[in-house]
Design an enzyme around this catalytic site. Structure first.
Site, mmCIF file in Angstrom:
data_model
loop_
_atom_site.group_PDB
_atom_site.id
_atom_site.type_symbol
_atom_site.label_atom_id
_atom_site.label_comp_id
_atom_site.label_asym_id
_atom_site.label_seq_id
_atom_site.Cartn_x
_atom_site.Cartn_y
_atom_site.Cartn_z
ATOM 1 N N GLU A 21 11.993 -52.856 103.825
ATOM 2 C CA GLU A 21 13.367 -52.978 104.309
ATOM 3 C C GLU A 21 14.234 -52.234 103.289
ATOM 4 O O GLU A 21 14.648 -52.803 102.279
ATOM 5 C CB GLU A 21 13.795 -54.436 104.431
ATOM 6 N N ASP A 50 11.154 -57.430 101.367
ATOM 7 C CA ASP A 50 12.571 -57.622 101.631
ATOM 8 C C ASP A 50 13.432 -56.966 100.552
ATOM 9 O O ASP A 50 13.058 -56.909 99.376
ATOM 10 C CB ASP A 50 12.866 -59.130 101.674
#
Length: 639
Positions: free
Chosen positions: A369, A316
Site C-alpha cells: 500500500e 500497510d
C-alpha cells in the site's frame, strides 16, 4: 522459598544467542517467548525475552499468582536476553513479564512480543500456546502456488474485516469455524480468487481495525484460537481460495503492555520523536536499523507464511515507512545520512523482507500500500527495486472515483481522469483497489456517492465496475461493495445483508460474480495485465459523448476483447468502433442487462464486423451503446 532461577541450567545455546544478536534468526518465535519444553522427564515452559536495559525481569502469571518474586529470570549479558524454565506450567497459562528499568523503577507489566496466542481484548496477557493444529489438506494448493506465475493469472480479491462481515444471531463475532462455513461458500459464489483480511494479528483497540497491533505473531483471540485460524486457511485452500492478510510493519501502538519503552528504553522504536513518533496516528515507529527489530518483523512475516500457510501479505502504510518527512513539517524530521528525506533503513528492510520471501516461498505475494512515486516498488531487488509483487494503484482509484461521482452532464470536463491511468499503468505491477479506506470517515459508500436518481446510481456503479474489471490491473473490492451497501462501513456492526431482498442489490451482486467469472474465463482480461502489448485505446478522446473503448489482448492464440463504456444516460445508436478482426464479436458482458437491474439495451448478444475502416482499424462494429453501461465483446472470427 527457593527461587526457580536456581533450579535449571540455561537452555539457550551460545549459537542461538549470537544469531539473535546479529539479527539472523529466521524463526525467532521458536526460541523466544514461551516454549513448551521437557527438561529430562520434567514438562514445563521455557520463557525468554529480549530486554537488554532492564535491571531485573521476572515471569508472572496465573501459575504463580502474578507474584514477581517467584520466577526471576537469568540474564545473558551479551545478547540482552533473559530466560527461565518453569516446570509444570502447561499450554493455556496466561503470563506477562515484570521488569525493573535500569534505574530500578517498576515498569508496567509487558506482554510477550513473541507470543503466539493472547487473551481476548480488553484483557492483554499472553498465553502459552499449544502446538499448532497441523492436519493440513492443502499440499496440492501449495505445490500449485509455487509454480503459478501470479502476475499473469486472474487475481480478484475480496477484502474483509472479519469481525463485521456478518454477525451471529446475538450480534456477536463469528469465529473462524463459523466464518469458514459462511464466508468460503460466499466467496466461491462470487468467484473471487482470494480473501484479504484486514489485520488479524492481535490488537487492543477495535476501532483501529487491527492496524495498531500489539502481538505480531498471534491471531486475534476475538475470532478463536490460532489452530482455528489455521483450519480456516486450510479450508480456503481446499475450496480453491487464497488467503492474504494485512500486515503492519510501519508502526505500533503506545499501549503500556506493548512494545513502547519495552525495557524502560526505546528498544523497538526510535528515541527521538522526529524519527519514532507518528503524528497522524499517535503511534511509534520501528527502528529499522536495529538488527533485532528487523529480525522481529521479518520473523513475524515468515511466521504467517510458515505456520498458517497464508498466500500473501499486504504491507500497510509503506509510504510512511519510506519517507522520513512523511506528514511532517519542516524541522519536524531528521534527514538521512546523505541529507535526504528517504528512510534508507526502511527501504533496506523491505528489500530484505521481499527478497527472502521470494526466494524461500515462491508464489507468495507481497503487496504494497504505497501512494507515492517511489521508483521500482514492484521491481525485483536484484534490479534495484523494493521487490513487491504488486502495488496498490491509489492514483487510479482517486481518479476513477473522482470521475464517476461527477454528474454525467459534466463528465466531459473530467474525461482525462479515466485515460490518465494508462500513462503510468506499466510503471509498476498494479492492483486496482476499491478498499475499506474508500467507504469510511464521511466518504460515503460506493453506491451513495454515485450521481442521479436511484436507478442511475446503480447503473453508474455497474458501469464503473465493468470499466474496472476491463482495465489492466488486478482487482480488489471491499466487502459490501459487491451488493451496493448504502451505508458507510462500520467496524462494530455487520453489513446490511437485508438489502439483498431488493432486486437492484441482487443484480449488483450477480454482476460482480459474473465479472469475476469472466476474469477467469477470458485470457485477455488477465494474462497481460502488466504488458503494454495487452492494451490498446480505440476511443479515448470522445469527451463530448463520455465514451471510452479499448482492446485487451491475451497471449498468442487468445481472443481479443473489446471494452466499451458509455458514461452518460443517453442511448447511443450507430456508434461505430474500429476493431482488429473481421467476423463475429460476441457480447460477453452488458452491465445494462435486465439480469443486473438494467434497462436491457444492447446488441442482441452479438455484432458482426463490417469492412469499414475506423480509427486506424480495417474493420468496425456498429454498436448500440446502452445508457450508463459497459459492454465487453469477444472476437470469435467466422464460426
Amino acid at each position: 522459598m527457593r527461587l526457580a532461577i536456581d533450579e535449571y541450567d540455561p537452555l539457550l545455546s551460545k549459537e542461538t544467542l549470537d544469531a539473535f544478536s546479529r539479527g539472523v534468526l529466521r524463526k525467532p518465535a521458536d526460541v523466544l517467548g514461551a516454549q513448551l519444553w521437557d527438561v529430562g522427564d520434567v514438562e514445563g515452559v521455557h520463557f525468554s525475552v529480549w530486554a537488554p536495559h532492564a535491571k531485573r525481569v521476572a515471569v508472572v502469571g496465573d501459575f504463580n499468582r502474578w507474584d514477581g518474586r517467584r520466577h526471576v529470570m537469568r540474564r545473558h549479558d551479551k545478547a540482552g536476553i533473559w530466560e527461565i524454565f518453569i516446570p509444570h506450567v502447561a499450554a493455556g497459562a496466561a503470563y506477562k513479564f515484570e521488569m525493573l528499568d535500569q534505574h530500578g523503577h517498576v515498569l508496567p507489566l509487558k506482554a510477550d512480543p513473541y507470543a503466539k496466542q493472547t487473551e481476548c481484548p480488553p484483557a492483554s496477557a499472553s498465553i502459552v500456546a499449544p502446538p499448532l493444529w497441523r492436519a493440513w489438506h492443502d499440499a496440492s494448493w501449495l505445490a500449485r502456488r509455487r509454480t503459478l506465475p501470479f502476475d499473469a493469472a486472474p487475481l480478484s480479491i475480496y477484502e474483509v474485516h472479519a469481525p463485521s462481515w456478518q454477525r451471529d444471531a446475538e450480534g456477536g463475532w463469528l469465529d473462524w469455524d463459523a466464518l469458514a462455513a459462511r464466508l468460503i461458500p460466499y466467496v466461491q459464489d462470487q468467484n473471487f480468487t482470494h480473501i484479504e483480511f484486514l489485520p488479524v494479528n492481535e490488537y487492543p483497540f477495535g476501532g483501529s481495525w487491527g492496524y495498531q497491533p500489539t502481538a505480531m505473531y498471534a491471531p486475534t483471540a476475538r475470532l478463536g484460537s490460532p489452530g482455528a485460524f489455521a483450519r480456516f486457511v486450510d479450508s480456503c485452500h481446499v475450496a480453491g481460495i487464497g488467503v492474504i492478510v494485512d500486515w503492519v510493519s510501519a508502526h505500533f501502538p503506545a499501549d503500556a503492555h506493548g512494545l513502547r519503552a519495552f525495557d524502560g528504553t526505546p528498544l523497538y522504536e526510535h528515541g527521538d520523536p522526529r524519527e519514532g513518533y507518528h503524528q497522524d496516528w499517535h503511534t511509534l515507529i520501528y527502528n529499522y536499523g536495529k538488527p533485532q527489530v528487523r529480525q522481529y518483523l521479518i520473523g513475524s512475516a515468515l511466521a504467517w507464511i510458515d505456520r498458517f500457510h497464508v498466500d500473501g501479505l499486504r504491507v500497510d502504510a509503506v509510504a510512511s515507512m519510506l519517507y522520513r518527512d512523511y506528514s511532517r513539517a519542516e524541522g519536524e524530521w531528521i534527514p538521512n545520512e546523505h541529507g535526504g528525506r528517504e528512510n534508507l533503513e526502511a527501504a533496506a528492510f523491505l528489500r530484505d523482507l521481499n527478497n527472502l520471501i521470494a526466494n524461500e516461498h515462491p508464489g507468495v505475494m507481497m503487496f504494497a500500500e504505497e501512494s507515492t512515486a517511489w521508483p521500482g516498488v514492484t521491481r525485483k531487488v536484484e534490479q534495484g527495486g523494493l521487490g513487491f509483487a504488486f502495488k496498490w494503484n491509489m492514483g487510479w482509484m482517486h481518479d476513477g472515483l473522482g470521475y464517476i461521482r461527477q454528474d454525467p452532464l459534466f463528465r466531459r470536463y473530467h474525461h482525462n481522469k479515466l485515460t490518465f491511468g494508462m500513462v503510468y499503468a506499466y510503471a509498476e505491477k498494479f492492483i486496482l483497489p476499491l478498499s475499506h479506506d474508500e467507504v469510511v470517515h464521511g466518504k460515503g459508500s460506493l453506491i451513495a456517492r454515485m450521481p442521479g436518481d436511484r436507478w442511475q446510481k446503480f447503473a453508474n456503479l455497474r458501469a464503473f465496475f465493468g470499466f474496472m474489471w476491463g482495465h489492466p490491473g488486478k482487482k480488489l473490492l471491499f466487502m459490501g461493495g459487491e451488493f451496493a451497501q448504502w451505508n458507510e462501513w462500520q467496524h462494530d456492526r455487520a453489513l446490511d445483508w437485508q438489502l439483498l431482498e431488493d432486486p437492484l442489490h441482487q443484480g449488483m451482486q450477480q454482476l460482480v460474480s459474473d465479472l469475476n467469472r469472466l476474469l477467469h474465463q477470458e485470457p485477455a482480461l488477465h494474462q497481460r495485465d502488466h504488458d503494454p502489448g495487452g492494451f490498446a485505446w480505440v476511443v479515448g478522446d470522445d469527451t463530448h459523448s463520455s465514451v471510452y473503448a479499448f482492446l485487451r489482448y491475451g497471449s498468442e492464440g487468445a481472443a481479443p476483447l473489446l471494452v466499451v463504456c458509455n458514461f452518460t444516460p443517453q442511448i447511443r445508436d450507430d456508434y461505430r468502433i474500429g476493431v482488429p478482426e473481421a467476423g463475429l464479436w460476441r457480447e460477453v458482458c452488458n452491465t445494462d442487462s435486465r439480469y443486473y437491474g438494467g434497462s436491457n439495451v444492447g446488441n442482441g448478444g452479438e455484432v458482426r464486423a463490417q469492412n469499414i475502416p475506423c480509427r486506424g482499424y480495417a474493420y468496425s462494429l456498429n454498436l448500440r451503446l446502452p445508457p450508463l453501461a459497459t459492454l465487453m465483446l469477444r472476437a470469435e472470427g467466422n464460426p
